[in-house]
Write a protein that holds these residues in place. Sequence first.
Motif, PDB file in Angstrom:
ATOM      1  N   ARG A 239       0.835  -1.212   0.000  1.00 43.56           N
ATOM      2  CA  ARG A 239       0.000   0.000   0.000  1.00 43.56           C
ATOM      3  C   ARG A 239       0.862   1.252   0.000  1.00 43.56           C
ATOM      4  O   ARG A 239       0.541   2.240  -0.675  1.00 43.56           O
ATOM      5  N   LYS A 242       2.340   1.713  -3.481  1.00 46.26           N
ATOM      6  CA  LYS A 242       1.309   2.171  -4.398  1.00 46.26           C
ATOM      7  C   LYS A 242       0.997   3.644  -4.173  1.00 46.26           C
ATOM      8  O   LYS A 242       0.802   4.414  -5.125  1.00 46.26           O
ATOM      9  N   LYS A 243       0.989   4.047  -2.910  1.00 46.16           N
ATOM     10  CA  LYS A 243       0.729   5.442  -2.581  1.00 46.16           C
ATOM     11  C   LYS A 243       1.868   6.338  -3.054  1.00 46.16           C
ATOM     12  O   LYS A 243       1.644   7.456  -3.535  1.00 46.16           O
TER      13      LYS A 243
END
Length: 257
Positions: A239, A242-243
């Motif tokens: 995550r 991806k951020k």
Amino acid sequence: MYDFGAFTHAATWISLVTLTFMEIVLGIDNIIFISIVVNRLAKESQARGRTIGLLLALLFRIGLLLSISWIVSLRAALFTINLPPLVSNFAVSGRDLILLGGGLFLMYKSTTEIHTKLQGEEDEEGTGGGQATMLAVIAQIIVIDIVFSFDSILTAVGLVDNVLVMIAAVICAMGIMLAFSGTVANFVNKNPTIKMLALSFLIMIGFMLVMEAAHKEIEKGYLYFAMAFSLIVEMLNLRLRKKSKSKPVKLRDSQYD
């Protein structure tokens, strides 16, 4: 043992749900192994390979459930090893040999897969002909299915004494795993770090099987906790990456004197 009337009782359905959940938990490692192995097939054959693998697992488990007395007999000692002071009267059973062979195979297969990934070698899809490749993959799946089926059946026998309930739980669990196997496989294959983590899990499971063959019981709760914790950490890393990729890059304005 084959009491159909048991399904009229609420306790039977509670046992069925509990056993189905346990079968799914115990079958996750099987799904991961099948997903990694069938990845060497051509893309159009991977879904068929996963389906065949899980159906074989279902057939093996039902067959073993129908021959519980034979499974119990595998716990009987075939021969005894006496090598003092290291080993004294160590009884080796058929179950020990199956667990030992399956554990070593799982560790070998996972280690070679990790080696391939670290060397940067790409999986060659469809090499050697589709049929030959499929047969090789199915042969590997059969070996692991047999080992994982023993673990599943022994758990089922410890929870329920009605074979029909066991068979129903296995069918329900396999149906759920078959429905989500494609999603799990795609997620593992699209994320190299998750795939490496999954291979590490398989090595741990292989080591646990070897230790069980040596009559050294390892509490599975500790193993599953370590796997769950590692997976949660990796999900947070995914995550975060991806951020970071979605965050726009700000360029500083150059200042000149």
